[in-house]
Design a protein around this motif. Structure first.
Motif, PDB file in Angstrom:
ATOM      1  N   LEU A 143       0.836  -1.204   0.000  1.00  0.00           N
ATOM      2  CA  LEU A 143       0.000   0.000   0.000  1.00  0.00           C
ATOM      3  C   LEU A 143       0.869   1.251   0.000  1.00  0.00           C
ATOM      4  N   LEU A 144       0.677   2.076  -1.015  1.00  0.00           N
ATOM      5  CA  LEU A 144       1.227   3.432  -1.034  1.00  0.00           C
ATOM      6  C   LEU A 144       0.062   4.380  -0.780  1.00  0.00           C
ATOM      7  N   GLY A 145       0.110   5.131   0.316  1.00  0.00           N
ATOM      8  CA  GLY A 145      -0.943   6.085   0.641  1.00  0.00           C
ATOM      9  C   GLY A 145      -0.383   7.495   0.711  1.00  0.00           C
ATOM     10  N   LEU A 146      -0.849   8.369  -0.175  1.00  0.00           N
ATOM     11  CA  LEU A 146      -0.399   9.764  -0.219  1.00  0.00           C
ATOM     12  C   LEU A 146      -1.645  10.641  -0.132  1.00  0.00           C
ATOM     13  N   PHE A 147      -1.900  11.210   1.040  1.00  0.00           N
ATOM     14  CA  PHE A 147      -3.210  11.770   1.327  1.00  0.00           C
ATOM     15  C   PHE A 147      -3.306  13.286   1.184  1.00  0.00           C
ATOM     16  N   GLU A 148      -2.210  13.924   0.822  1.00  0.00           N
ATOM     17  CA  GLU A 148      -2.220  15.366   0.575  1.00  0.00           C
ATOM     18  C   GLU A 148      -1.152  15.697  -0.473  1.00  0.00           C
ATOM     19  N   PRO A 149      -1.294  16.829  -1.183  1.00  0.00           N
ATOM     20  CA  PRO A 149      -0.233  17.252  -2.103  1.00  0.00           C
ATOM     21  C   PRO A 149       1.099  17.461  -1.385  1.00  0.00           C
ATOM     22  N   SER A 150       1.035  18.004  -0.172  1.00  0.00           N
ATOM     23  CA  SER A 150       2.225  18.188   0.657  1.00  0.00           C
ATOM     24  C   SER A 150       2.021  17.392   1.940  1.00  0.00           C
ATOM     25  N   HIS A 151       2.234  18.005   3.104  1.00  0.00           N
ATOM     26  CA  HIS A 151       2.046  17.298   4.362  1.00  0.00           C
ATOM     27  C   HIS A 151       0.561  17.021   4.596  1.00  0.00           C
ATOM     28  N   VAL A 152       0.267  15.987   5.378  1.00  0.00           N
ATOM     29  CA  VAL A 152      -1.123  15.715   5.703  1.00  0.00           C
ATOM     30  C   VAL A 152      -1.634  16.792   6.656  1.00  0.00           C
ATOM     31  N   GLN A 153      -2.916  16.782   6.896  1.00  0.00           N
ATOM     32  CA  GLN A 153      -3.532  17.788   7.764  1.00  0.00           C
ATOM     33  C   GLN A 153      -3.025  17.662   9.203  1.00  0.00           C
ATOM     34  N   TYR A 154      -2.969  18.793   9.901  1.00  0.00           N
ATOM     35  CA  TYR A 154      -2.805  18.713  11.348  1.00  0.00           C
ATOM     36  C   TYR A 154      -3.985  17.925  11.914  1.00  0.00           C
ATOM     37  N   GLU A 155      -3.753  17.217  12.999  1.00  0.00           N
ATOM     38  CA  GLU A 155      -4.844  16.452  13.612  1.00  0.00           C
ATOM     39  C   GLU A 155      -6.001  17.366  13.994  1.00  0.00           C
ATOM     40  N   ALA A 156      -5.700  18.587  14.411  1.00  0.00           N
ATOM     41  CA  ALA A 156      -6.756  19.527  14.791  1.00  0.00           C
ATOM     42  C   ALA A 156      -7.618  19.945  13.609  1.00  0.00           C
ATOM     43  N   ASN A 157      -7.116  19.761  12.381  1.00  0.00           N
ATOM     44  CA  ASN A 157      -7.849  20.159  11.179  1.00  0.00           C
ATOM     45  C   ASN A 157      -8.313  18.987  10.321  1.00  0.00           C
ATOM     46  N   ARG A 158      -7.928  17.782  10.675  1.00  0.00           N
ATOM     47  CA  ARG A 158      -8.119  16.626   9.803  1.00  0.00           C
ATOM     48  C   ARG A 158      -9.588  16.375   9.458  1.00  0.00           C
ATOM     49  N   ALA A 159     -10.491  16.630  10.385  1.00  0.00           N
ATOM     50  CA  ALA A 159     -11.911  16.359  10.141  1.00  0.00           C
ATOM     51  C   ALA A 159     -12.473  17.206   9.004  1.00  0.00           C
ATOM     52  N   ASN A 160     -11.795  18.320   8.678  1.00  0.00           N
ATOM     53  CA  ASN A 160     -12.283  19.213   7.626  1.00  0.00           C
ATOM     54  C   ASN A 160     -11.663  18.925   6.261  1.00  0.00           C
ATOM     55  N   ASP A 161     -10.865  17.869   6.156  1.00  0.00           N
ATOM     56  CA  ASP A 161     -10.230  17.547   4.879  1.00  0.00           C
ATOM     57  C   ASP A 161     -11.287  17.215   3.827  1.00  0.00           C
ATOM     58  N   PRO A 162     -11.215  17.814   2.633  1.00  0.00           N
ATOM     59  CA  PRO A 162     -12.264  17.624   1.613  1.00  0.00           C
ATOM     60  C   PRO A 162     -12.503  16.164   1.231  1.00  0.00           C
ATOM     61  N   ALA A 163     -11.442  15.415   1.015  1.00  0.00           N
ATOM     62  CA  ALA A 163     -11.593  14.019   0.594  1.00  0.00           C
ATOM     63  C   ALA A 163     -11.456  13.044   1.758  1.00  0.00           C
ATOM     64  N   GLY A 164     -11.195  13.560   2.925  1.00  0.00           N
ATOM     65  CA  GLY A 164     -10.982  12.704   4.087  1.00  0.00           C
ATOM     66  C   GLY A 164      -9.600  12.077   4.053  1.00  0.00           C
ATOM     67  N   GLU A 165      -9.008  11.930   5.229  1.00  0.00           N
ATOM     68  CA  GLU A 165      -7.720  11.251   5.318  1.00  0.00           C
ATOM     69  C   GLU A 165      -7.612  10.559   6.660  1.00  0.00           C
ATOM     70  N   PRO A 166      -6.893   9.450   6.726  1.00  0.00           N
ATOM     71  CA  PRO A 166      -6.787   8.708   7.985  1.00  0.00           C
ATOM     72  C   PRO A 166      -5.918   9.424   8.999  1.00  0.00           C
ATOM     73  N   SER A 167      -6.146   9.129  10.262  1.00  0.00           N
ATOM     74  CA  SER A 167      -5.308   9.658  11.334  1.00  0.00           C
ATOM     75  C   SER A 167      -4.001   8.881  11.390  1.00  0.00           C
ATOM     76  N   LEU A 168      -3.049   9.383  12.144  1.00  0.00           N
ATOM     77  CA  LEU A 168      -1.793   8.670  12.333  1.00  0.00           C
ATOM     78  C   LEU A 168      -2.047   7.315  12.981  1.00  0.00           C
ATOM     79  N   THR A 169      -2.978   7.271  13.918  1.00  0.00           N
ATOM     80  CA  THR A 169      -3.313   6.003  14.572  1.00  0.00           C
ATOM     81  C   THR A 169      -3.891   5.012  13.576  1.00  0.00           C
ATOM     82  N   GLU A 170      -4.769   5.477  12.711  1.00  0.00           N
ATOM     83  CA  GLU A 170      -5.372   4.582  11.712  1.00  0.00           C
ATOM     84  C   GLU A 170      -4.330   4.078  10.718  1.00  0.00           C
ATOM     85  N   MET A 171      -3.435   4.951  10.270  1.00  0.00           N
ATOM     86  CA  MET A 171      -2.381   4.519   9.360  1.00  0.00           C
ATOM     87  C   MET A 171      -1.465   3.500  10.025  1.00  0.00           C
ATOM     88  N   THR A 172      -1.115   3.747  11.285  1.00  0.00           N
ATOM     89  CA  THR A 172      -0.247   2.826  12.019  1.00  0.00           C
ATOM     90  C   THR A 172      -0.913   1.468  12.184  1.00  0.00           C
TER      91      THR A 172
END
Length: 524
Positions: A306-335
Motif C-alpha cells: 500500500l502506497l498512501g499519499l493523502f495530501e499534495p504536501s504534508h497531511v492535515q494537522y490532527e486539529a484540522n483533519r476532520a475538515n479535509d475535503p476528501a478525508g484522510e486517515p489519522s496517524l493512529t489509523e495509518m499505524t
C-alpha cells in the motif's frame, strides 16, 4: 470519663465560645488525591520496578516512533492537555509511552551542528552514523550539494530498514509529513540535500563541479524516485509507505485529484504512484490510495502493498483533519493498518512511524496544534501496543519512542495546578480561600504559560494585553522573544522510551546514533 479527655473537651468548648477556632478556608486549587494516595502510588511504582525483568529475547519485530520536534517540554505540555481534555487537572496524567519501563536521554547534535536539523538527526537514528546538516543517510565526508550519483553511492550508509529487509523481514513507513520529507526519507533514500524531493527540486548544475545535475544521467536520483527504485530487497520488503506528498510523485502535466490548484512536480513525466503499483504487483497485490475511502477499502488480509499519499504536501494537522475535503486517515489509523499488513510476515517486521507535524506547528509558533498532534502520536503508540498484545507478539517486539530534536518551547510562570495549559498564568493565591487571578508582567499585563524563545509570535511594539484574548484558540500563536518568520529547533537532549526485547540497553545519556545499535542488537 478520663480526666485528660475532659480537659481537652473543656478547652475546645472554651475556644469555640470565645471564637478562637474558625472553620479552615478551603484552597481554591485542589488536586483529586487523598493524602495517602501519594505514598501508595510511590509504593506501587517500587513494586512494579521490583517485578520488572529484562527481556533478553531476540526481537522479531521493531517499531521506531519518532515525534519530530517532540522535546521534553512538548511531552509535558501534551501530557497535561490530554489530562485536561479528560476533565482532570492534567499534571498527573501519563501519555502512553510514559508507561514504558526504560528511558534515556539522547544527545542530538549533528556532525557539524550544535542545534541540528531533522536530516542528520534521523540519519543518526536510522543508520548509526552522525551526519552533516541537510544530508540523508550519507556519511559526513560527503560534500555539501554533492550531486553525482556515483559519489553518493560511495558515501551512503545503510538504514535499519535496509538491514531488516536483508534479514527477510517486511518493512513499512508511516508519517504525517510528506513521505519524501527528511525523517521518513532517511529510511530508504541517500542524498546530500534533503530538499531534493522531486526531480524539479534538483539544481541545474552541481554547486561544486559545475557538472549538469537536473536531468543528467549521472545525477543522484530525487527522493521520490528513490522510493520507487530502491534495491530489489527493499522493494520486496517495503510493504507500506503512507503519508503526504503526492505531487512529488506526479508529472507536471497532472492535476491533483483533491485540489485543482495543485499540479504535479515531476519534470520527467513519470507517474510514480502507478509505478509503485506496477512494480510491487510482481510480489503481491498492490494498491495506491489518496483518500480515506480508498484507505478504508484496502484490506490487509488480502493485499500486500500500500502506497498512501493523502495530501499534495504534508497531511492535515490532527486539529484540522476532520475538515479535509476528501478525508484522510489519522496517524493512529495509518499505524494500525500498517501493522496488520506487516504482521502477516512470519519472519517479523520493521516499522517506522513519524509524528511529523508536531515539528511544523512549533515552527509556526502554534502550541495548540503541536500538542494535539503529540497526543495523536501517543495514541498511535498505544494502538501499536494494543494490536501487538492482541496478536500475542508484544513481548517479541522492541518499541522505541523518541524525538529527533526539540524546539525553543517553554512552560513558564507559576501557574496553579490544573490551570489551562493553553491559558494565561494564574498563580496559587497567598491565602486559602482567595480566588485565582491572572499573574502579570512588570507592566501589569497577563501572559501565557506556553511560549517560544523565537519565532513568528513576536508582537510589534510593547506586549499586547491578553486579558480578553482566547489563548486556547487553535490559531493563537504564543508569544516569542526573538522575531523570526519560523521558530527554530533547540539543542538540548530529548527523551528515549523503550519496551520489549533488549530495551534495557536504552539507558543513561546516549549519543543519538546509539539508538540504531540498540535496534540492530535486538534484531540480529
Amino acid at each position: 470519663m478520663n480526666r485528660s479527655v475532659l480537659t481537652v473537651v473543656a478547652l475546645a468548648v472554651g475556644l469555640f465560645a470565645h471564637g478562637f477556632v474558625q472553620a479552615q478556608a478551603v484552597p481554591v486549587v485542589q488536586g483529586p488525591e487523598a493524602v495517602s494516595d501519594w505514598f501508595h502510588a510511590g509504593q506501587s511504582f517500587i513494586a512494579q520496578g521490583k517485578a520488572l525483568q529484562d527481556n533478553h529475547r531476540r526481537a522479531k519485530n521493531v517499531v521506531l516512533f519518532v515525534g519530530d520536534g517532540m522535546g521534553i517540554s512538548t511531552i509535558t505540555a501534551a501530557r497535561i492537555l490530554e489530562g485536561q481534555l479528560k476533565n482532570k487537572p492534567g499534571e498527573e496524567n501519563r501519555l502512553s509511552f510514559d508507561r514504558f519501563p526504560y528511558t534515556a536521554f539522547s544527545k542530538t547534535y549533528s556532525w557539524d551542528q550544535q542545534t541540528p536539523d531533522s536530516a542528520p538527526t534521523i540519519t543518526a537514528i536510522a543508520t548509526g552514523y552522525k551526519a552533516r546538516e541537510g544530508m540523508l543517510s550519507v556519511n559526513h565526508t560527503t560534500a555539501r550539494g554533492e550531486c553525482n550519483a556515483a559519489v553518493i553511492e560511495s558515501k551512503k550508509v545503510r538504514s535499519v530498514l535496509a538491514h531488516a529487509a536483508e534479514m527477510g523481514k517486511s518493512t513499512g513507513i508511516v508519517s504525517t509529513a510528506r513521505i519524501t520529507h527528511a525523517t521518513p526519507a532517511a529510511m530508504y533514500a541517500h542524498t546530500a540535500m534533503r530538499d531534493w524531493e522531486a526531480d524539479s527540486n534538483l539544481p541545474k548544475t552541481d554547486i561544486n563541479t559545475g557538472a549538469a545535475c537536473q536531468g543528467a544521467d549521472t545525477a543522484v536520483k530525487d527522493i521520490a524516485r528513490q522510493l520507487i527504485e530502491v534495491s530489489p530487497q527493499v522493494r520486496q520488503s517495503l510493504k507500506v509507505a503512507m503519508g503526504g506528498g503526492r505531487t512529488y510523485f506526479m508529472p507536471t502535466s497532472a492535476v491533483d485529484p483533491e485540489y485543482a490548484k495543485d499540479k504535479g512536480r515531476r519534470l520527467d513525466g513519470r507517474d510514480l504512484t502507478q509505478e509503485w503499483v506496477t512494480s510491487r504487483s510482481l510480489y503481491g497485490r498492490a494498491s495506491y490510495a489518496w483518500n480515506k475511502a480508498q484507505f478504508d477499502a484496502f484490506d490487509p488480509a488480502s493485499n500486500s502493498y500500500l502506497l498512501g499519499l493523502f495530501e499534495p504536501s504534508h497531511v492535515q494537522y490532527e486539529a484540522n483533519r476532520a475538515n479535509d475535503p476528501a478525508g484522510e486517515p489519522s496517524l493512529t489509523e495509518m499505524t494500525d493498518k500498517a501493522l496488520r499488513v506487516l504482521m502477516k510476515d512470519p519472519k517479523g517486521f520493521f516499522l517506522h512511524v513519524e509524528g511529523g507535524r508536531i515539528d511544523h506547528a512549533h515552527h509556526a509558533g502554534n502550541a495548540h496544534r503541536a500538542l494535539v498532534d503529540t497526543i495523536e502520536f501517543a495514541n498511535a503508540v498505544q494502538r501499536t501496543v494494543d494490536v501487538l498484545k492482541a496478536a500475542g507478539t508484544l513481548e517479541d517486539t522492541l518499541i522505541i519512542v523518541t524525538a529527533d530534536h526539540s524546539h525553543t518551547f517553554t512552560i513558564a510562570g507559576y501557574p496553579s495546578r490544573g490551570n489551562n495549559i493553553l491559558g494565561l498564568v494564574r498563580e496559587v493565591p497567598a491565602k486559602d480561600g482567595a480566588a485565582l487571578k491572572n499573574s502579570v508582567d512588570a507592566n501589569g499585563r497577563p501572559y501565557t504559560t506556553l511560549g517560544y524563545a523565537n519565532g513568528p509570535g513576536v508582537r510589534a511594539g510593547s506586549r499586547p494585553d491578553l486579558t480578553n484574548v482566547d489563548t486556547t484558540d487553535v490559531n493563537f500563536l504564543q508569544e516569542a522573544l526573538v522575531p523570526l518568520a519560523s521558530e527554530t529547533h533547540a539543542g538540548e537532549d530529548v527523551a528515549i522510551y523503550a519496551r520489549g526485547p533488549k530495551a534495557y540497553l536504552v539507558r543513561g545519556s546516549m549519543e543519538q546514533n546509539w539508538i540504531f545499535h540498540v535496534m540492530m542488537e535486538a534484531m540480529k
